[in-house]
Design a protein around this motif. Structure first.
Motif, PDB file in Angstrom:
ATOM      1  N   ILE A  32      -0.768  -4.238  10.400  1.00  0.00           N
ATOM      2  CA  ILE A  32      -2.189  -4.479  10.154  1.00  0.00           C
ATOM      3  C   ILE A  32      -2.275  -5.840   9.477  1.00  0.00           C
ATOM      4  CG2 ILE A  32      -4.276  -3.684   9.011  1.00  0.00           C
ATOM      5  CD1 ILE A  32      -2.983  -0.866   9.008  1.00  0.00           C
ATOM      6  N   GLU A  33      -2.803  -6.819  10.169  1.00  0.00           N
ATOM      7  CA  GLU A  33      -2.871  -8.173   9.637  1.00  0.00           C
ATOM      8  C   GLU A  33      -3.901  -8.272   8.518  1.00  0.00           C
ATOM      9  OE1 GLU A  33      -0.794 -10.660  10.453  1.00  0.00           O
ATOM     10  OE2 GLU A  33       0.208  -9.271  11.798  1.00  0.00           O
ATOM     11  N   ASP A  34      -3.613  -9.107   7.553  1.00  0.00           N
ATOM     12  CA  ASP A  34      -4.512  -9.359   6.430  1.00  0.00           C
ATOM     13  C   ASP A  34      -5.873  -9.817   6.951  1.00  0.00           C
ATOM     14  OD1 ASP A  34      -5.563  -9.849   3.930  1.00  0.00           O
ATOM     15  OD2 ASP A  34      -4.508 -11.741   3.658  1.00  0.00           O
ATOM     16  N   GLY A  35      -6.928  -9.145   6.502  1.00  0.00           N
ATOM     17  CA  GLY A  35      -8.281  -9.519   6.891  1.00  0.00           C
ATOM     18  C   GLY A  35      -8.750  -8.949   8.212  1.00  0.00           C
ATOM     19  N   SER A  36      -7.894  -8.186   8.889  1.00  0.00           N
ATOM     20  CA  SER A  36      -8.296  -7.650  10.194  1.00  0.00           C
ATOM     21  C   SER A  36      -9.289  -6.506  10.020  1.00  0.00           C
ATOM     22  CB  SER A  36      -7.078  -7.180  10.983  1.00  0.00           C
ATOM     23  OG  SER A  36      -6.441  -6.105  10.324  1.00  0.00           O
ATOM     24  N   VAL A  37     -10.116  -6.324  11.032  1.00  0.00           N
ATOM     25  CA  VAL A  37     -11.080  -5.225  11.072  1.00  0.00           C
ATOM     26  C   VAL A  37     -10.687  -4.342  12.251  1.00  0.00           C
ATOM     27  CG1 VAL A  37     -13.503  -4.601  11.378  1.00  0.00           C
ATOM     28  CG2 VAL A  37     -12.897  -6.663  10.093  1.00  0.00           C
ATOM     29  N   LEU A  38     -10.456  -3.072  11.974  1.00  0.00           N
ATOM     30  CA  LEU A  38     -10.018  -2.136  13.012  1.00  0.00           C
ATOM     31  C   LEU A  38     -11.159  -1.219  13.417  1.00  0.00           C
ATOM     32  CD1 LEU A  38      -6.620  -1.125  11.405  1.00  0.00           C
ATOM     33  CD2 LEU A  38      -7.037  -2.943  13.044  1.00  0.00           C
ATOM     34  N   THR A  39     -11.217  -0.881  14.690  1.00  0.00           N
ATOM     35  CA  THR A  39     -12.239   0.050  15.166  1.00  0.00           C
ATOM     36  C   THR A  39     -11.751   1.490  15.102  1.00  0.00           C
ATOM     37  OG1 THR A  39     -11.495  -0.277  17.433  1.00  0.00           O
ATOM     38  CG2 THR A  39     -13.314  -1.665  16.658  1.00  0.00           C
ATOM     39  N   GLU A  40     -10.431   1.659  15.002  1.00  0.00           N
ATOM     40  CA  GLU A  40      -9.870   3.001  14.836  1.00  0.00           C
ATOM     41  C   GLU A  40      -8.613   2.908  13.979  1.00  0.00           C
ATOM     42  OE1 GLU A  40      -7.408   3.674  18.917  1.00  0.00           O
ATOM     43  OE2 GLU A  40      -9.585   3.810  19.074  1.00  0.00           O
TER      44      GLU A  40
END
Length: 90
Positions: A32-40
């Motif tokens: 999970i990359e720093d600052g990423s936004v995940l949809t699930e």
């Protein structure tokens, strides 16, 4: 989604706190990359450190937005890599 954001905040904070300590191993990558936004939610937590991790009593804590632990898991340690299944969260 709020719990996932809380997890990501905890991950970012743990990276930010660990980086200044030059005498300690550093987290250099995660799935999970720093600052990423995940949809699930991810299915697994994967962390890579700068050196082999001691398999003493490792733990990964997932925190909510208020900083409260919502889940804690003992990860598998394999050299520089730490892996654990990501739990189903409400």
């Amino acid at each position: 989604m709020r719990l996932l954001r809380g997890f990501l905040c905890a991950l970012v904070l743990s990276v930010g706190i660990a980086l200044p300590a030059a005498a300690h191993d550093q987290l250099i990558a995660s799935n999970i990359e720093d600052g990423s936004v995940l949809t699930e939610a991810p299915t697994q937590i994967e962390l890579e450190y700068s050196a082999e991790i001691m398999d003493a009593t490792p733990a990964i804590a997932i925190l909510d937005e208020s900083g409260s632990t919502v889940h804690e898991v003992t990860p598998a340690v394999d050299g520089r890599f730490v892996r654990a299944p990501f739990p189903e969260l409400p």
